[in-house]
Scaffold this motif. Structure first.
Motif, short mmCIF file in Angstrom:
data_model
loop_
_atom_site.label_atom_id
_atom_site.label_comp_id
_atom_site.label_asym_id
_atom_site.label_seq_id
_atom_site.Cartn_x
_atom_site.Cartn_y
_atom_site.Cartn_z
N SER A 256 0.83 -1.20 0.00
CA SER A 256 0.00 0.00 0.00
C SER A 256 0.87 1.25 0.00
N THR A 257 0.41 2.26 -0.71
CA THR A 257 1.08 3.56 -0.67
C THR A 257 0.75 4.25 0.65
N ASP A 258 1.53 5.26 0.98
CA ASP A 258 1.36 6.01 2.22
C ASP A 258 -0.03 6.67 2.26
N ARG A 259 -0.74 6.50 3.35
CA ARG A 259 -2.09 7.06 3.48
C ARG A 259 -2.10 8.59 3.47
N ARG A 260 -0.96 9.20 3.69
CA ARG A 260 -0.89 10.66 3.70
C ARG A 260 -0.74 11.25 2.31
N VAL A 261 -0.55 10.40 1.31
CA VAL A 261 -0.29 10.88 -0.05
C VAL A 261 -1.57 10.80 -0.88
N PRO A 262 -2.10 11.92 -1.39
CA PRO A 262 -3.35 11.90 -2.16
C PRO A 262 -3.15 11.39 -3.58
N TYR A 263 -4.24 10.98 -4.20
CA TYR A 263 -4.18 10.43 -5.55
C TYR A 263 -3.85 11.51 -6.58
N VAL B 152 -2.54 -1.21 -3.35
CA VAL B 152 -3.61 -0.44 -2.73
C VAL B 152 -3.12 1.00 -2.59
N MET B 153 -3.96 1.94 -2.95
CA MET B 153 -3.62 3.36 -2.85
C MET B 153 -4.08 3.86 -1.49
N GLY B 154 -3.15 3.85 -0.51
CA GLY B 154 -3.50 4.16 0.86
C GLY B 154 -4.12 5.53 1.04
N GLY B 155 -3.64 6.53 0.29
CA GLY B 155 -4.14 7.89 0.41
C GLY B 155 -5.30 8.21 -0.51
N HIS B 156 -5.83 7.20 -1.16
CA HIS B 156 -6.96 7.39 -2.08
C HIS B 156 -8.01 6.35 -1.70
N GLU B 157 -8.96 6.75 -0.88
CA GLU B 157 -9.90 5.80 -0.29
C GLU B 157 -10.52 4.87 -1.32
N ASN B 158 -10.39 3.57 -1.06
CA ASN B 158 -10.94 2.48 -1.88
C ASN B 158 -10.17 2.24 -3.18
N GLY B 159 -9.12 3.02 -3.44
CA GLY B 159 -8.39 2.89 -4.69
C GLY B 159 -7.45 1.69 -4.73
N VAL B 160 -7.55 0.90 -5.79
CA VAL B 160 -6.67 -0.25 -6.01
C VAL B 160 -6.22 -0.26 -7.46
#
Length: 235
Positions: free
Chosen positions: A160-167, A192-200
């Motif tokens: 997963s990418t860092d949840r602090r980083v936006p898409y 999984v895109m941690g900073g982009h909710e539900n993004g895979v």
């Protein structure tokens, strides 16, 4: 050189929204490709739409589309390009050739995309570009939304990418670049895109492999969600 169609810029206080272009786009309007050239992308895009991995959701800001698919473009005169669904197409069950764009160049440091075709490219184009730039064997990249996969990423063992980083930002592209540099992460075929909710995002040498990876992972995630629900005390 194309016309500067729209500018980017990321406001850290702005709400997270799919479909909002955050890079600088140099876009040249052009004719659509033949339908036969898009047949594989079209077929898988419709499958992902039917599964709810691509679509549209209602938000306080209005309806927002999500999800996109892309394919490496191997024409001899167009090496290094890729086809991608156009921006603001997530709500359409079936696309036409006018709903695709050809990304002809990109610059991560400058936060820039060059594209041509009947419509501007997806807001996730910069992220797709990283896969094609780093992985020579990858020909397809599919981006979808899945609350089940996203919320069970750890249990599924997904990178997963860092949840602090936006898409849709250079930072997200760099996060993907960092993960792809790790052999274990790269081998999963799905991030999984941690900073982009539900993004895979799934990626593979064939469309079937990229699509099957999403479907199989969705099946596993729904199985986990069902088990967790069964374990909850009733009452």
């Amino acid at each position: 050189m194309g016309v500067l169609e729209k500018g980017g810029g990321n406001d850290p206080l702005a709400p997270e929204r799919e479909g909002v272009t955050k890079f600088t786009l140099y876009y040249t309007r052009g004719a659509p490709l033949m339908a036969a050239r898009l047949a594989t992308l079209q077929a898988w895009r419709r499958i992902l739409f039917d599964l709810g991995l691509i679509g549209q959701e209602l938000t306080a800001a209005g309806p927002i589309g999500f999800g996109n698919v892309s394919e490496r473009f191997d024409a001899q005169e167009r090496r290094g390009c890729f086809l991608i669904t156009a921006t603001q197409t997530g709500h359409k069950p079936t696309l036409t050739p006018k709903d695709y764009s050809l990304v002809t160049g990109w610059d991560l440091a400058a936060n820039r995309i060059d594209a041509e075709g009947p419509a501007p490219p997806s807001s996730e184009s910069l992220t797709h570009a990283i896969f094609y730039a780093l992985l020579a064997d990858v020909r397809y990249v599919f981006h979808g939304h899945s609350p089940e996969i996203w919320s069970h990423a750890d249990a599924l063992g997904l990178p997963s990418t860092d949840r602090r980083v936006p898409y849709g930002t250079p930072e997200m592209a760099r996060e993907v670049q960092t993960l792809l540099a790790l052999p274990d992460s790269r081998a999963t075929g799905l991030l999984v895109m941690g900073g982009h909710e539900n993004g895979v995002i799934s990626y593979a040498a064939t469309a079937d492999a990229a699509g099957d990876m999403l479907i199989q992972t969705l099946t596993r995630a729904r199985g986990l969600a069902s088990k967790m629900k069964d374990k909850r005390p009733s009452g």
